[in-house]
Design a protein around this motif. Structure first.
Motif, mmCIF file in Angstrom:
data_model
loop_
_atom_site.group_PDB
_atom_site.id
_atom_site.type_symbol
_atom_site.label_atom_id
_atom_site.label_comp_id
_atom_site.label_asym_id
_atom_site.label_seq_id
_atom_site.Cartn_x
_atom_site.Cartn_y
_atom_site.Cartn_z
ATOM 1 N N ALA A 336 0.829 -1.208 0.000
ATOM 2 C CA ALA A 336 0.000 0.000 0.000
ATOM 3 C C ALA A 336 0.861 1.255 0.000
ATOM 4 C CB ALA A 336 -0.929 0.007 1.216
ATOM 5 N N GLU A 337 1.968 1.237 0.728
ATOM 6 C CA GLU A 337 2.875 2.388 0.747
ATOM 7 C C GLU A 337 3.468 2.634 -0.636
ATOM 8 O OE1 GLU A 337 5.813 1.615 3.679
ATOM 9 O OE2 GLU A 337 4.433 1.717 5.372
ATOM 10 N N ILE A 338 3.810 1.552 -1.327
ATOM 11 C CA ILE A 338 4.362 1.690 -2.678
ATOM 12 C C ILE A 338 3.329 2.316 -3.604
ATOM 13 C CG2 ILE A 338 5.196 0.420 -4.701
ATOM 14 C CD1 ILE A 338 6.413 -1.634 -2.758
ATOM 15 N N VAL A 339 2.114 1.786 -3.573
ATOM 16 C CA VAL A 339 1.051 2.307 -4.442
ATOM 17 C C VAL A 339 0.818 3.783 -4.167
ATOM 18 C CG1 VAL A 339 -1.401 2.172 -5.026
ATOM 19 C CG2 VAL A 339 -0.076 0.067 -4.715
ATOM 20 N N GLU A 340 0.649 4.130 -2.910
ATOM 21 C CA GLU A 340 0.324 5.517 -2.546
ATOM 22 C C GLU A 340 1.482 6.460 -2.853
ATOM 23 O OE1 GLU A 340 -0.690 4.900 1.502
ATOM 24 O OE2 GLU A 340 -2.568 3.852 1.001
ATOM 25 N N GLU A 341 2.706 6.019 -2.585
ATOM 26 C CA GLU A 341 3.874 6.862 -2.846
ATOM 27 C C GLU A 341 4.020 7.150 -4.334
ATOM 28 O OE1 GLU A 341 8.471 5.756 -3.014
ATOM 29 O OE2 GLU A 341 7.699 5.718 -0.955
ATOM 30 N N VAL A 342 3.924 6.115 -5.146
ATOM 31 C CA VAL A 342 4.083 6.292 -6.591
ATOM 32 C C VAL A 342 2.947 7.131 -7.155
ATOM 33 C CG1 VAL A 342 4.158 5.090 -8.816
ATOM 34 C CG2 VAL A 342 5.414 4.169 -6.855
ATOM 35 N N ARG A 343 1.734 6.860 -6.724
ATOM 36 C CA ARG A 343 0.569 7.592 -7.225
ATOM 37 C C ARG A 343 0.651 9.083 -6.873
ATOM 38 N NH1 ARG A 343 -3.894 4.475 -5.323
ATOM 39 N NH2 ARG A 343 -3.768 5.597 -3.365
ATOM 40 N N GLU A 344 0.970 9.384 -5.623
ATOM 41 C CA GLU A 344 1.008 10.786 -5.206
ATOM 42 C C GLU A 344 2.163 11.536 -5.857
ATOM 43 O OE1 GLU A 344 -1.450 12.294 -3.603
ATOM 44 O OE2 GLU A 344 -2.383 10.312 -3.840
ATOM 45 N N ASP A 345 3.310 10.879 -5.990
ATOM 46 C CA ASP A 345 4.446 11.544 -6.640
ATOM 47 C C ASP A 345 4.155 11.786 -8.117
ATOM 48 O OD1 ASP A 345 7.069 12.668 -6.728
ATOM 49 O OD2 ASP A 345 7.822 10.805 -7.595
ATOM 50 N N ALA A 346 3.527 10.807 -8.767
ATOM 51 C CA ALA A 346 3.164 10.990 -10.177
ATOM 52 C C ALA A 346 2.207 12.155 -10.348
ATOM 53 C CB ALA A 346 2.556 9.706 -10.737
ATOM 54 N N LYS A 347 1.212 12.269 -9.452
ATOM 55 C CA LYS A 347 0.275 13.389 -9.511
ATOM 56 C C LYS A 347 0.999 14.726 -9.420
ATOM 57 C CE LYS A 347 -3.863 11.353 -7.371
ATOM 58 N NZ LYS A 347 -4.700 11.429 -6.152
ATOM 59 N N LYS A 348 1.901 14.837 -8.455
ATOM 60 C CA LYS A 348 2.625 16.090 -8.260
ATOM 61 C C LYS A 348 3.441 16.444 -9.492
ATOM 62 C CE LYS A 348 2.985 15.614 -3.237
ATOM 63 N NZ LYS A 348 3.911 15.356 -2.098
ATOM 64 N N ARG A 349 4.075 15.454 -10.083
ATOM 65 C CA ARG A 349 4.923 15.719 -11.251
ATOM 66 C C ARG A 349 4.094 16.082 -12.477
ATOM 67 N NH1 ARG A 349 10.161 14.572 -10.221
ATOM 68 N NH2 ARG A 349 10.545 13.510 -8.253
ATOM 69 N N LEU A 350 2.936 15.449 -12.623
ATOM 70 C CA LEU A 350 2.061 15.797 -13.738
ATOM 71 C C LEU A 350 1.502 17.214 -13.571
ATOM 72 C CD1 LEU A 350 0.204 12.381 -14.082
ATOM 73 C CD2 LEU A 350 1.706 13.408 -15.806
ATOM 74 N N GLN A 351 1.157 17.554 -12.346
ATOM 75 C CA GLN A 351 0.653 18.918 -12.082
ATOM 76 C C GLN A 351 1.747 19.954 -12.296
ATOM 77 O OE1 GLN A 351 -0.776 18.398 -8.090
ATOM 78 N NE2 GLN A 351 -2.687 17.408 -8.737
ATOM 79 N N GLY A 353 4.310 19.659 -14.253
ATOM 80 C CA GLY A 353 4.576 19.761 -15.682
ATOM 81 C C GLY A 353 3.560 20.608 -16.417
ATOM 82 N N SER A 354 2.297 20.469 -16.030
ATOM 83 C CA SER A 354 1.261 21.267 -16.703
ATOM 84 C C SER A 354 1.409 22.752 -16.396
ATOM 85 C CB SER A 354 -0.124 20.778 -16.272
ATOM 86 O OG SER A 354 -0.347 21.011 -14.887
ATOM 87 N N ALA A 355 1.997 23.083 -15.249
ATOM 88 C CA ALA A 355 2.170 24.485 -14.867
ATOM 89 C C ALA A 355 3.262 25.175 -15.676
ATOM 90 C CB ALA A 355 2.489 24.578 -13.377
ATOM 91 N N LEU A 356 4.055 24.407 -16.389
ATOM 92 C CA LEU A 356 5.152 24.997 -17.170
ATOM 93 C C LEU A 356 4.645 25.653 -18.446
ATOM 94 C CD1 LEU A 356 7.813 22.157 -16.837
ATOM 95 C CD2 LEU A 356 7.778 24.333 -15.613
ATOM 96 N N PHE A 357 3.419 25.366 -18.845
ATOM 97 C CA PHE A 357 2.930 25.860 -20.139
ATOM 98 C C PHE A 357 1.687 26.744 -19.977
ATOM 99 C CE2 PHE A 357 5.092 21.805 -20.758
ATOM 100 C CZ PHE A 357 6.029 22.143 -21.711
#
Length: 357
Positions: A336-351, A353-357
């Motif tokens: 569960a820690e792996i799932v949540e860590e990867v999911r939350e980090d991916a969200k932050k990075r996608l957000q 990235g979208s702020a760059l444009f």
């Protein structure tokens, strides 16, 4: 759109969708249920013993209630098509109704036969097909109209296409090929499963939020991790195996793709189009130096007993399947820690990235 399609079919999923690979022997009901409970899609890997496989399915059913208004078991089941037949597991699919059956390592005709069996035995069970090339993706789409295609890049650990490509090129080219196929098929949009809208699931080399975010940008509807989940508490992995994983660094040097990891143990059922990525070892180095497989097998059998008693020689007594992202996997965690860590980090990075444009 494809992510929304999966979320609609499986309402417990949280986005980005994180999936554990159906690693045979490693991914049992404990790992599958933990991943699903965390909002991902957990998989039980295929086992040649059907009674043992049924035991894992029974445990999963006892642990996880079906989603509202459905009778499906909210986990997936992995099947290696090359080593079994549809009739061998028809009863299990009909009885336990897994959310997904993931088919791998078969010809289009084999996938078609399996798909027909699954949809007859359990109409609400989805069929995912793992492929490793653009040609294989198009053939599978034509033959089966799967509910999703798992696009396995060459960085993946374990078995895959020997002449593969990395996800960064393979996934976009598959997407383009399926769109072109849909445009050439006038009836595609009228089909219940149009090939132009088949969700693509990314696998191979993804171990953290950075890789997951990159795969989503490429167009993946979800991401699969195998090597990262070998470090999950719930995975059935020997302690020495994990020690070797955590010790490894520079994944392109620490791992390699070769058929020798199977062939050292004798003749293999794997067709020539497949090889496997494992941590490198003594036998791989010998093969690279031009030593013949018969000589390698003889030396392995001669030295195996001594190697098993030699401290630090575990790597030379097993084929330790691992992807090229192994250098980023450094500690044991709950699934569960792996799932949540990867999911939350991916969200932050996608957000971000979208702020760059």
């Amino acid at each position: 759109m494809s992510t929304a399609k999966l979320a609609q079919a499986f309402p417990w999923l949280q986005s980005p969708i994180i999936i554990n690979a159906p690693m045979s022997g490693f991914a049992t009901d404990s790992l599958a249920t933990a991943v699903t409970r965390a909002g991902g899609l957990g998989y039980i890997g295929f086992l040649p013993s059907l009674p043992e496989l049924e035991t894992h399915l029974q445990h999963a059913r006892q642990s996880l209630p079906p989603p509202p208004n459905t009778d499906i078991l909210p986990i997936g089941l992995g099947i290696i098509v090359a080593v079994t037949s549809p009739s061998a597991v028809t009863a299990l699919v009909a009885e336990y109704k897994p959310a997904v059956v993931w088919l791998s390592f078969g010809a289009p005709a084999d996938f078609a036969a399996w798909t027909a069996m699954i949809r007859t035995a359990s109409p609400h069970t989805h069929v995912w097909i793992q492929i490793g090339s653009v040609t294989a993706a198009v053939e599978a789409a034509r033959a089966c109209r799967p509910d999703a295609l798992v696009i396995q890049g060459s960085d993946a650990g374990g078995h895959g296409h020997a002449r593969g490509a990395s996800l960064i090129t393979l996934l976009p080219e598959v997407a383009d090929a399926l769109r072109a196929l849909a445009l050439s098929d006038e009836d595609d949009e009228d089909d219940d499963r149009p090939v132009g809208k088949i969700p693509l699931i990314a696998a191979g080399g993804i171990v953290d939020g950075r890789g997951a975010a990159a795969a989503m940008v490429l167009g993946a509807a979800g991401v699969v991790m195998g090597t990262r989940f070998l470090a999950a508490e719930e995975a059935v992995v020997p302690a020495q195996y994990r020690e070797e994983l955590f010790r490894a660094s520079d994944g392109g040097e620490a791992t390699a793709r070769s058929r020798v990891f199977d062939e050292i143990w004798g003749p293999t059922f794997w067709p020539q189009m497949y090889d496997g990525r494992s941590l490198t070892n003594r036998w791989y180095e010998m093969e690279q130096q031009g030593v013949g497989i018969e000589v390698i097998r003889a030396e392995l059998q001669r030295d195996l007993g001594r190697l098993r008693e030699t401290e630090g020689a575990f790597r030379d007594t097993k084929s330790l399947w691992a992807g090229s992202g192994v250098g980023l996997v450094k500690k044991i965690q709950k699934a569960a820690e792996i799932v949540e860590e990867v999911r939350e980090d991916a969200k932050k990075r996608l957000q971000a990235g979208s702020a760059l444009f």
